[in-house]
Design a protein around this motif. Structure first.
Motif, PDB file in Angstrom:
ATOM      1  N   PRO A 109       0.800  -1.230   0.000  1.00  0.00           N
ATOM      2  CA  PRO A 109       0.000   0.000   0.000  1.00  0.00           C
ATOM      3  C   PRO A 109       0.831   1.278   0.000  1.00  0.00           C
ATOM      4  CG  PRO A 109      -0.683  -1.469   1.794  1.00  0.00           C
ATOM      5  CD  PRO A 109       0.509  -2.070   1.137  1.00  0.00           C
ATOM      6  N   GLN A 110       2.017   1.237   0.561  1.00  0.00           N
ATOM      7  CA  GLN A 110       2.854   2.433   0.596  1.00  0.00           C
ATOM      8  C   GLN A 110       3.520   2.697  -0.753  1.00  0.00           C
ATOM      9  OE1 GLN A 110       5.504   1.643   3.815  1.00  0.00           O
ATOM     10  NE2 GLN A 110       4.007   2.201   5.388  1.00  0.00           N
ATOM     11  N   ARG A 111       3.682   1.650  -1.553  1.00  0.00           N
ATOM     12  CA  ARG A 111       4.330   1.809  -2.861  1.00  0.00           C
ATOM     13  C   ARG A 111       3.352   1.477  -3.987  1.00  0.00           C
ATOM     14  NH1 ARG A 111       9.466  -1.857  -2.246  1.00  0.00           N
ATOM     15  NH2 ARG A 111       9.518  -1.451  -4.452  1.00  0.00           N
ATOM     16  N   ASN A 112       2.091   1.777  -3.775  1.00  0.00           N
ATOM     17  CA  ASN A 112       1.048   1.400  -4.721  1.00  0.00           C
ATOM     18  C   ASN A 112       0.926   2.368  -5.891  1.00  0.00           C
ATOM     19  OD1 ASN A 112      -0.936  -0.107  -5.823  1.00  0.00           O
ATOM     20  ND2 ASN A 112      -2.516   0.434  -4.343  1.00  0.00           N
ATOM     21  N   ILE A 113       2.003   2.994  -6.258  1.00  0.00           N
ATOM     22  CA  ILE A 113       2.012   3.893  -7.411  1.00  0.00           C
ATOM     23  C   ILE A 113       2.235   3.047  -8.658  1.00  0.00           C
ATOM     24  CG2 ILE A 113       3.155   5.849  -8.525  1.00  0.00           C
ATOM     25  CD1 ILE A 113       4.088   6.646  -5.646  1.00  0.00           C
ATOM     26  N   PRO A 114       1.286   3.070  -9.575  1.00  0.00           N
ATOM     27  CA  PRO A 114       1.475   2.239 -10.774  1.00  0.00           C
ATOM     28  C   PRO A 114       2.627   2.761 -11.627  1.00  0.00           C
ATOM     29  CG  PRO A 114      -0.576   3.494 -10.915  1.00  0.00           C
ATOM     30  CD  PRO A 114       0.029   3.782  -9.581  1.00  0.00           C
ATOM     31  N   GLU A 115       3.362   1.816 -12.173  1.00  0.00           N
ATOM     32  CA  GLU A 115       4.449   2.182 -13.074  1.00  0.00           C
ATOM     33  C   GLU A 115       3.857   2.614 -14.410  1.00  0.00           C
ATOM     34  OE1 GLU A 115       7.088  -1.129 -13.485  1.00  0.00           O
ATOM     35  OE2 GLU A 115       7.261  -1.423 -11.323  1.00  0.00           O
ATOM     36  N   ASP A 116       4.649   3.331 -15.193  1.00  0.00           N
ATOM     37  CA  ASP A 116       4.204   3.686 -16.531  1.00  0.00           C
ATOM     38  C   ASP A 116       4.025   2.414 -17.342  1.00  0.00           C
ATOM     39  OD1 ASP A 116       4.231   6.411 -16.065  1.00  0.00           O
ATOM     40  OD2 ASP A 116       6.307   6.637 -16.725  1.00  0.00           O
ATOM     41  N   PRO A 117       2.952   2.344 -18.126  1.00  0.00           N
ATOM     42  CA  PRO A 117       2.751   1.123 -18.913  1.00  0.00           C
ATOM     43  C   PRO A 117       3.846   0.946 -19.965  1.00  0.00           C
ATOM     44  CG  PRO A 117       1.117   2.779 -19.487  1.00  0.00           C
ATOM     45  CD  PRO A 117       1.906   3.320 -18.341  1.00  0.00           C
ATOM     46  N   GLU A 118       4.210  -0.291 -20.162  1.00  0.00           N
ATOM     47  CA  GLU A 118       5.190  -0.631 -21.190  1.00  0.00           C
ATOM     48  C   GLU A 118       4.401  -1.040 -22.429  1.00  0.00           C
ATOM     49  OE1 GLU A 118       9.116  -3.517 -21.523  1.00  0.00           O
ATOM     50  OE2 GLU A 118       7.938  -3.471 -19.695  1.00  0.00           O
ATOM     51  N   THR A 119       4.751  -0.483 -23.558  1.00  0.00           N
ATOM     52  CA  THR A 119       4.016  -0.751 -24.791  1.00  0.00           C
ATOM     53  C   THR A 119       4.908  -1.479 -25.782  1.00  0.00           C
ATOM     54  OG1 THR A 119       2.743   1.278 -24.467  1.00  0.00           O
ATOM     55  CG2 THR A 119       2.672   0.299 -26.649  1.00  0.00           C
ATOM     56  N   PHE A 120       4.393  -2.593 -26.299  1.00  0.00           N
ATOM     57  CA  PHE A 120       5.069  -3.351 -27.347  1.00  0.00           C
ATOM     58  C   PHE A 120       4.264  -3.153 -28.625  1.00  0.00           C
ATOM     59  CE2 PHE A 120       5.883  -5.470 -23.332  1.00  0.00           C
ATOM     60  CZ  PHE A 120       7.264  -5.573 -23.333  1.00  0.00           C
ATOM     61  N   VAL A 121       4.833  -2.413 -29.564  1.00  0.00           N
ATOM     62  CA  VAL A 121       4.122  -2.084 -30.799  1.00  0.00           C
ATOM     63  C   VAL A 121       4.392  -3.161 -31.837  1.00  0.00           C
ATOM     64  CG1 VAL A 121       3.826  -0.386 -32.625  1.00  0.00           C
ATOM     65  CG2 VAL A 121       4.311   0.374 -30.303  1.00  0.00           C
ATOM     66  N   LEU A 122       3.308  -3.747 -32.340  1.00  0.00           N
ATOM     67  CA  LEU A 122       3.399  -4.735 -33.399  1.00  0.00           C
ATOM     68  C   LEU A 122       3.167  -4.024 -34.727  1.00  0.00           C
ATOM     69  CD1 LEU A 122       1.209  -7.448 -31.662  1.00  0.00           C
ATOM     70  CD2 LEU A 122       3.670  -7.134 -31.484  1.00  0.00           C
ATOM     71  N   ASP A 123       3.355  -4.719 -35.811  1.00  0.00           N
ATOM     72  CA  ASP A 123       3.164  -4.130 -37.133  1.00  0.00           C
ATOM     73  C   ASP A 123       1.681  -4.175 -37.505  1.00  0.00           C
ATOM     74  OD1 ASP A 123       4.004  -2.882 -39.416  1.00  0.00           O
ATOM     75  OD2 ASP A 123       4.916  -4.644 -40.324  1.00  0.00           O
ATOM     76  N   ASP A 124       1.283  -3.400 -38.504  1.00  0.00           N
ATOM     77  CA  ASP A 124      -0.091  -3.450 -38.988  1.00  0.00           C
ATOM     78  C   ASP A 124      -0.429  -4.866 -39.410  1.00  0.00           C
ATOM     79  OD1 ASP A 124      -0.484  -0.748 -38.601  1.00  0.00           O
ATOM     80  OD2 ASP A 124       0.082  -0.202 -40.649  1.00  0.00           O
ATOM     81  N   GLY A 125      -1.630  -5.306 -39.052  1.00  0.00           N
ATOM     82  CA  GLY A 125      -2.059  -6.641 -39.423  1.00  0.00           C
ATOM     83  C   GLY A 125      -1.669  -7.709 -38.430  1.00  0.00           C
ATOM     84  N   PHE A 126      -1.050  -7.337 -37.311  1.00  0.00           N
ATOM     85  CA  PHE A 126      -0.678  -8.304 -36.284  1.00  0.00           C
ATOM     86  C   PHE A 126      -1.523  -8.071 -35.040  1.00  0.00           C
ATOM     87  CE2 PHE A 126       2.989  -8.412 -38.997  1.00  0.00           C
ATOM     88  CZ  PHE A 126       3.369  -9.746 -38.967  1.00  0.00           C
ATOM     89  N   LYS A 127      -1.916  -9.155 -34.392  1.00  0.00           N
ATOM     90  CA  LYS A 127      -2.718  -9.063 -33.180  1.00  0.00           C
ATOM     91  C   LYS A 127      -2.242 -10.113 -32.195  1.00  0.00           C
ATOM     92  CE  LYS A 127      -7.485  -9.069 -31.500  1.00  0.00           C
ATOM     93  NZ  LYS A 127      -7.072  -8.585 -30.259  1.00  0.00           N
ATOM     94  N   ALA A 128      -2.135  -9.716 -30.929  1.00  0.00           N
ATOM     95  CA  ALA A 128      -1.729 -10.630 -29.860  1.00  0.00           C
ATOM     96  C   ALA A 128      -2.970 -11.125 -29.133  1.00  0.00           C
ATOM     97  CB  ALA A 128      -0.795  -9.927 -28.891  1.00  0.00           C
ATOM     98  N   THR A 129      -2.966 -12.414 -28.801  1.00  0.00           N
ATOM     99  CA  THR A 129      -4.032 -12.999 -27.988  1.00  0.00           C
ATOM    100  C   THR A 129      -3.388 -13.834 -26.891  1.00  0.00           C
ATOM    101  OG1 THR A 129      -4.217 -14.912 -29.445  1.00  0.00           O
ATOM    102  CG2 THR A 129      -5.727 -13.077 -29.857  1.00  0.00           C
ATOM    103  N   PHE A 130      -4.138 -14.033 -25.810  1.00  0.00           N
ATOM    104  CA  PHE A 130      -3.666 -14.817 -24.681  1.00  0.00           C
ATOM    105  C   PHE A 130      -4.559 -16.042 -24.567  1.00  0.00           C
ATOM    106  CE2 PHE A 130      -2.745 -10.366 -23.785  1.00  0.00           C
ATOM    107  CZ  PHE A 130      -1.377 -10.425 -23.591  1.00  0.00           C
ATOM    108  N   GLU A 131      -3.956 -17.205 -24.725  1.00  0.00           N
ATOM    109  CA  GLU A 131      -4.654 -18.476 -24.582  1.00  0.00           C
ATOM    110  C   GLU A 131      -3.826 -19.306 -23.616  1.00  0.00           C
ATOM    111  OE1 GLU A 131      -5.156 -20.136 -28.503  1.00  0.00           O
ATOM    112  OE2 GLU A 131      -5.941 -18.252 -29.276  1.00  0.00           O
ATOM    113  N   SER A 132      -4.384 -19.534 -22.439  1.00  0.00           N
ATOM    114  CA  SER A 132      -3.656 -20.162 -21.339  1.00  0.00           C
ATOM    115  C   SER A 132      -2.857 -21.376 -21.799  1.00  0.00           C
ATOM    116  CB  SER A 132      -4.655 -20.579 -20.259  1.00  0.00           C
ATOM    117  OG  SER A 132      -3.992 -21.198 -19.193  1.00  0.00           O
TER     118      SER A 132
END
Length: 158
Positions: A109-132
């Protein structure tokens, strides 16, 4: 007839014909050169995009493996969203169009400052999905059909 007039060559219009043919040949060579330069620039840009994509995919794969291996639980909320719970932080992965966002927040709780989001840019026509337990990056055509799988990363490293 004077001596000067006798030595003068009889060339009626030959200079104009030579000039026109020289201009036409020069124009064709310049057009060919411009075409080659344009194609090489297009090829260079294409190779630069491929290099950037490979670098981004490599960084994304390494970060995903590291985060997944350090986490105790992984909640696959949808194919576009995963929440990883580690001992001291919560890590959120979101797929948004042609990019993947990674946000990390501390559980302390004392360090609950969110970090800046990290962005991974893919090329046009690419999409990431998460499948366990996989992160999958697929290439799609303009109709939305899957053309190829570019990256399939298992979460845990052995």
């Amino acid at each position: 007839m004077t001596r000067r007039q006798a030595n003068k060559p009889n060339r009626h219009g030959s200079m104009l014909i030579e000039l026109c043919s020289s201009l036409a040949a020069g124009s064709m060579i310049m057009l060919l050169g411009i075409t080659l330069i344009e194609r090489s620039m297009h090829w260079s840009q294409s190779m630069q995009r491929q290099t950037n994509l490979q670098r981004q995919l490599g960084q994304l794969a390494n970060t995903w493996r590291e985060d997944f291996s350090k986490s105790q639980t992984a909640e696959f909320q949808s194919e576009d969203r995963v929440v990883l719970q580690a001992m001291d932080k919560e890590i959120l992965y979101e797929s948004k169009g042609d990019r993947v966002l990674r946000r990390s927040t501390s559980k302390d709780p004392q360090r609950n400052i969110p970090e800046d989001p990290e962005t991974f840019v893919l090329d046009d026509g690419f999409k990431a999905t998460f499948e366990s337990p996989y992160l999958i990056v697929r290439a799609t055509n303009p109709a939305g059909e899957v053309v190829s799988t570019r990256l399939r990363v298992f979460g845990k490293t052995s």
